[in-house]
Write a protein that holds these residues in place. Structure first.
Motif, mmCIF file in Angstrom:
data_model
loop_
_atom_site.group_PDB
_atom_site.id
_atom_site.type_symbol
_atom_site.label_atom_id
_atom_site.label_comp_id
_atom_site.label_asym_id
_atom_site.label_seq_id
_atom_site.Cartn_x
_atom_site.Cartn_y
_atom_site.Cartn_z
ATOM 1 N N LEU A 245 0.826 -1.203 0.000
ATOM 2 C CA LEU A 245 0.000 0.000 0.000
ATOM 3 C C LEU A 245 0.863 1.257 0.000
ATOM 4 O O LEU A 245 0.552 2.239 -0.702
ATOM 5 C CB LEU A 245 -0.921 -0.022 1.218
ATOM 6 N N ASN A 246 1.944 1.220 0.738
ATOM 7 C CA ASN A 246 2.868 2.365 0.741
ATOM 8 C C ASN A 246 3.477 2.574 -0.644
ATOM 9 O O ASN A 246 3.666 3.709 -1.094
ATOM 10 C CB ASN A 246 3.966 2.156 1.771
ATOM 11 N N ILE A 248 2.050 1.777 -3.531
ATOM 12 C CA ILE A 248 1.013 2.346 -4.404
ATOM 13 C C ILE A 248 0.848 3.838 -4.149
ATOM 14 O O ILE A 248 0.758 4.656 -5.085
ATOM 15 C CB ILE A 248 -0.316 1.595 -4.196
ATOM 16 N N LEU A 249 0.799 4.216 -2.864
ATOM 17 C CA LEU A 249 0.650 5.628 -2.529
ATOM 18 C C LEU A 249 1.845 6.444 -3.011
ATOM 19 O O LEU A 249 1.695 7.587 -3.458
ATOM 20 C CB LEU A 249 0.474 5.782 -1.016
ATOM 21 N N ALA A 250 3.043 5.853 -2.917
ATOM 22 C CA ALA A 250 4.227 6.569 -3.409
ATOM 23 C C ALA A 250 4.148 6.772 -4.918
ATOM 24 O O ALA A 250 4.509 7.830 -5.456
ATOM 25 C CB ALA A 250 5.490 5.796 -3.030
ATOM 26 N N LEU A 252 1.372 6.982 -6.741
ATOM 27 C CA LEU A 252 0.382 8.026 -6.999
ATOM 28 C C LEU A 252 0.961 9.403 -6.729
ATOM 29 O O LEU A 252 0.687 10.363 -7.466
ATOM 30 C CB LEU A 252 -0.847 7.790 -6.107
ATOM 31 N N ASP A 253 1.766 9.505 -5.681
ATOM 32 C CA ASP A 253 2.359 10.805 -5.360
ATOM 33 C C ASP A 253 3.342 11.255 -6.426
ATOM 34 O O ASP A 253 3.517 12.455 -6.657
ATOM 35 C CB ASP A 253 3.044 10.720 -3.998
ATOM 36 N N GLY A 260 -2.530 8.393 -10.935
ATOM 37 C CA GLY A 260 -1.470 9.326 -10.565
ATOM 38 C C GLY A 260 -1.420 10.523 -11.501
ATOM 39 O O GLY A 260 -1.234 11.666 -11.070
ATOM 40 N N LYS A 264 -1.901 14.414 -10.633
ATOM 41 C CA LYS A 264 -0.754 15.311 -10.763
ATOM 42 C C LYS A 264 -0.785 16.180 -12.026
ATOM 43 O O LYS A 264 -0.121 17.212 -12.073
ATOM 44 C CB LYS A 264 0.545 14.482 -10.757
#
Length: 315
Positions: A245-246, A248-250, A252-253, A260, A264
């Motif tokens: 999950l971390n 995936i979030l990275a 997207l960021d 993403g 963005k």
């Protein structure tokens, strides 16, 4: 040079004996290589320990080696060692004195003014400090006085008990016995009531105990199930899921993937906003001018109204 097995064995035996001698003396607290002289003295009673100091003019110069009771003379024989560099007269006295606030006693060498030096193994004359004798005497007298007062108090207590028992009226003693009997009767009544309560609610108590046994068995099964659960494996899977999950979030960021880019890409946001406004205008125009989009004509007529493009696409 070849050494025979007999010579090697003899050398090992001699070395073993030497090490054994030094080891035994070390365990006894004696240093064989220590250069010191041993002297002896005697006291009428023992007030020393092996840790008591041996001093001269307030300086610690030795230690007590042995304290032994002499059955023939009835005195305490003390052996002590001092550094062989210390030279003092054979006529010097060994004084037993009190150490003061630190507690305990020690021995002090009181040197005599003559040139007859003491040799190792000499027995030196002893004396006891006057204050120490008075202290011991006062302690024994204080103990005697305290014991005497204690005996007097015990005697007075026994006399008072006898007076209480031999009271002329005897009413107080009879009243106390009556109260004691009443207390015992009340306790018997309470015990009978408790037995009756238990007998009346025997079935309920049995059911409660049965339920408690059932609950305890269920808890035991639950504890076994929890024991068999692979907690470490579950925690490892949870940790792996959180790491994914971390990741995936990275992503997207950092603008990776469609979602993403949607988050963005500001240009995409502007285009979506323009498209939304245009759709809103289209719906509004359809509502206001339905003939422009739905042309129903019996004679095949034509709507001559043309679409006018707004100056600002966002309006």
């Amino acid at each position: 040079m070849n050494i025979s097995k007999e010579v090697k064995t003899a050398i090992l035996v001699i070395l073993g004996i030497i090490f054994l001698y030094f080891g035994i003396n070390y365990l006894k607290g004696q240093n064989v290589l220590d250069a010191s002289n041993t002297f002896y003295t005697e006291f009428d009673y023992n007030a020393l320990t092996t840790s008591s100091p041996v001093t001269i003019k307030g300086n610690n110069v030795g230690k007590i080696k042995e304290i032994k009771y002499d059955f023939e003379t009835g005195k305490t024989r003390v052996a002590f060692t001092v550094d062989n560099k210390l030279k003092f007269s054979k006529n010097s006295k060994i004084r037993l004195y009190e150490l003061g606030l630190m507690g305990g006693n020690g021995m002090a060498i009181i040197p005599a003014q003559d040139e007859q030096l003491a040799q190792s193994g000499d027995v030196l004359e002893s004396e006891v400090e006057e204050g120490l004798i008075k202290s011991l005497t006062s302690n024994f007298s204080g103990l005697s006085t305290g014991l005497d007062s204690t005996l007097k108090s015990a005697d007075s207590l026994l006399i008072n008990i006898n007076d209480l028992v031999e009271d002329d009226t005897k009413a107080g003693l009879k009243h106390a016995i009556k109260e004691l009997n009443g207390t015992i009767t009340s306790f018997n009544t309470l015990s009978l009531s408790l037995n009756q309560l238990i007998s009346k609610n025997d079935e309920s108590l049995t059911a409660v105990i049965t339920n408690f046994n059932t609950i305890s068995k269920d808890l035991a099964v639950l504890s076994n199930d929890l024991k068999n659960v692979e907690v470490s494996k579950t925690v490892a899977n949870l940790d792996t899921t959180l790491n994914n999950l971390n990741g995936i979030l990275a992503g997207l960021d950092q603008g990776e993937g469609s979602l993403g880019k949607l988050l963005k890409d500001e240009k995409l946001y502007d285009n979506l906003e323009v498209a939304s406004m245009q759709l809103k205008e289209l719906l509004q125009d359809v509502k206001l001018n339905p003939k422009r989009y739905i042309n129903v004509s019996v004679f095949g007529g034509k709507n001559k109204e043309d679409y006018v493009k707004p100056e600002n696409e966002r309006q």
